[in-house]
Design an enzyme around this catalytic site. Structure first.
Site, PDB file in Angstrom:
ATOM      1  N   LYS A  80       0.794  -1.214   0.139  1.00 11.42           N
ATOM      2  CA  LYS A  80       0.000  -0.077  -0.134  1.00 11.42           C
ATOM      3  C   LYS A  80       0.756   1.227  -0.116  1.00 11.42           C
ATOM      4  O   LYS A  80       1.854   1.175   0.748  1.00 11.42           O
ATOM      5  CB  LYS A  80      -0.843  -0.092   1.204  1.00 11.42           C
ATOM      6  N   SER A 155      -8.968   3.145   3.009  1.00 15.75           N
ATOM      7  CA  SER A 155      -8.008   3.773   1.929  1.00 15.75           C
ATOM      8  C   SER A 155      -7.229   2.607   1.184  1.00 15.75           C
ATOM      9  O   SER A 155      -6.178   2.786   0.536  1.00 15.75           O
ATOM     10  CB  SER A 155      -6.906   4.562   2.844  1.00 15.75           C
ATOM     11  N   SER A 179     -10.325   1.231   6.804  1.00 11.78           N
ATOM     12  CA  SER A 179      -9.639   1.095   5.424  1.00 11.78           C
ATOM     13  C   SER A 179      -9.301  -0.310   5.075  1.00 11.78           C
ATOM     14  O   SER A 179      -8.874  -0.581   3.966  1.00 11.78           O
ATOM     15  CB  SER A 179      -8.138   1.976   5.509  1.00 11.78           C
TER      16      SER A 179
END
Length: 473
Positions: A80, A155, A179
């Site tokens: 990520k 996210s 997220s």
């Protein structure tokens, strides 16, 4: 079945058994990315193909020479884009930090590298991870694999979409306000927020006051979550908190008959919820009843308004710690997204009494949750209060007749687990009549990560939702 359809643990087993080479695995992933990534824009900052193939070949040579292997040996993974991988870009979706090259691995990345992972690039994320919609001015939006005109969530939206599109076997993610869980529900995969401290935070900065966020694994099945969690988790002497160390791989497949589950839906009507979400989540809860669990609909155990007050205060306080210096600099302030400015300005306006009040509410929620967990092993909530929204919207502004007053009010349902630091599994719950995915959270008591994963594994075996491929895949 093609290689990309296997589980991550099966791919690693085949590498270690010399049934497939690391180079073949790498070529499979890179070919798949080349074929479908443009459809969803999930993976960014990809490394050079020749360099990656050379690294895979070196892993094959090391294996042939009898060198050590690890649980992720030879597995290509995109990290990520909020985390640091040594020698790679850490953009965080912001023009402020775009072009930054990480000098060292973050702690969990270091552990994945030691386990044999080969890092191929980054998974797209929102700007600084704020807002559960993966869009930023550096790379643009990540599109939902099941509805390319809709959000993939965030996210960890890039990770969720990459898994759904079969470009990755395993992904990392992070979760403060859902997220890991929201993109799992919106991409028809799994995302696990472990008990806070299970995966220790990186040293540096504040790791003591009001911890909210944690790293966690994402995958298309629960046993792969357990595999990656074992790699990412474990004590670090620099971390001040954490549950009793545990291991998970090979222990999640068990009979869950007799376990007690509370279904809370919209928290007693407190949360505006899009039509169609709750029936799908209730049907998902019924799966546990079919597995022999006791499932009961339960009234909200704590005032939603107080949870929201505590959460928004502590979140803004936390964001000031991360982004306050960028706000203080006139040059970089103008480049911050609106939600970052909103959070920082709220945080700067807080008094010590505001923070104490929020922490006291949080403490009271812990006490109320203890009573809840005395009666139930887990509780179930939606992963979001709405289906994926149009990708061109910054965030939902209404649900039904209710106007939403903040950029994240539609995610209020993730707060109970986040504020408590409880383990929470985001799992698929099916699709709307229009084909839009949604998920459930399975939330357990602090430290009972294994119990939550076992419930998730039983649910996965009974439903198999990730086997439903995206139309674009």
């Amino acid at each position: 079945m093609t290689l990309i359809e296997f589980s991550g643990r099966e791919v690693v087993r085949r590498i270690q058994a010399r049934e497939v080479t690391c180079a073949e695995v790498m070529a499979t992933v890179l070919d798949r990315i080349g074929a479908v990534n443009d459809r969803v824009n999930a993976l960014v900052s990809l490394r050079d193909r020749d360099a990656l193939m050379a690294e895979a070949a070196a892993a094959d040579a090391a294996l042939a020479a009898g060198g050590p292997t690890g649980p992720l040996f030879g597995l290509p993974i995109a990290v990520k884009d909020l985390a640091n991988v040594a020698g790679m870009r850490t953009s965080m979706g912001s023009p402020i930090t775009e072009g930054t090259t990480a000098p060292a691995d973050d702690l969990f990345v270091e552990r994945m590298r030691a386990a044999g992972a080969i890092f191929i690039g980054k998974a797209n994320s929102p700007e600084f991870g704020l807002g559960s919609h993966t869009i930023n001015p550096v790379f643009g939006p990540t599109l939902n694999p099941y509805a390319p005109d809709r959000s993939a969530g965030g996210s960890s939206g890039g990770s969720g979409a990459a898994l759904a599109m079969r470009m990755q076997w395993l992904c990392d993610g992070s979760d403060a306000m859902g997220s890991l869980r929201n993109p799992a529900g919106w991409n028809n995969v799994y995302g696990f927020r472990p008990s806070w401290g299970r995966i220790p935070p990186d040293p540096g900065g504040d790791v003591v006051m009001h911890p909210l966020s944690t790293m966690g694994p994402m995958a298309r099945d629960v046993e792969d979550l357990a595999l990656l969690l074992d790699v990412m988790a474990g004590p670090d002497p620099r971390a001040p908190f954490g549950p009793v160390p545990d291991s998970f791989a090979g222990r999640v497949d068990t009979d869950v008959k007799g376990r007690r589950i509370a279904f809370m839906g919209d928290w007693g009507g407190a949360w505006p919820t899009e039509e169609g979400v709750l029936p799908l989540c209730a049907a998902a809860a019924q799966v546990f009843a079919d597995l022999g669990c006791t499932v009961e609909e339960v009234a909200s155990p704590f005032p939603a308004a107080e949870l929201w007050d505590s959460w928004t205060t502590l979140r803004s306080f936390s964001v000031v710690g991360r982004l306050g210096p960028l706000y203080a600099n006139p040059r970089t302030r103008t480049q911050l997204p609106p939600q970052a400015i909103w959070e920082v300005e709220r945080g700067l306006a807080l008094s010590s009494n505001d923070i104490l009040r929020a922490s006291t509410i949080r403490s009271r929620w812990h006490a109320a949750a203890a009573d809840l967990f005395a009666a139930y092993d887990a509780f179930i909530l939606p992963t979001a209060q709405c289906f994926p929204f149009p990708v061109g919207d910054r965030h939902p502004t209404r649900i039904g007749d209710t106007k939403l007053d903040t950029y994240h009010r539609w995610m209020e349902c993730v707060i109970p687990a986040s504020l408590g630091g409880f383990p929470a599994l985001g799992a698929p719950a099916g699709f709307s009549a229009a084909g839009l995915p949604i998920g459930i959270q399975i939330v357990g008591r602090y430290g009972d990560d294994l119990g939550v994963l076992q419930l998730g594994q039983a649910y996965h075996a009974a439903t198999g939702w990730p086997q439903r491929h995206p139309p674009a895949a």
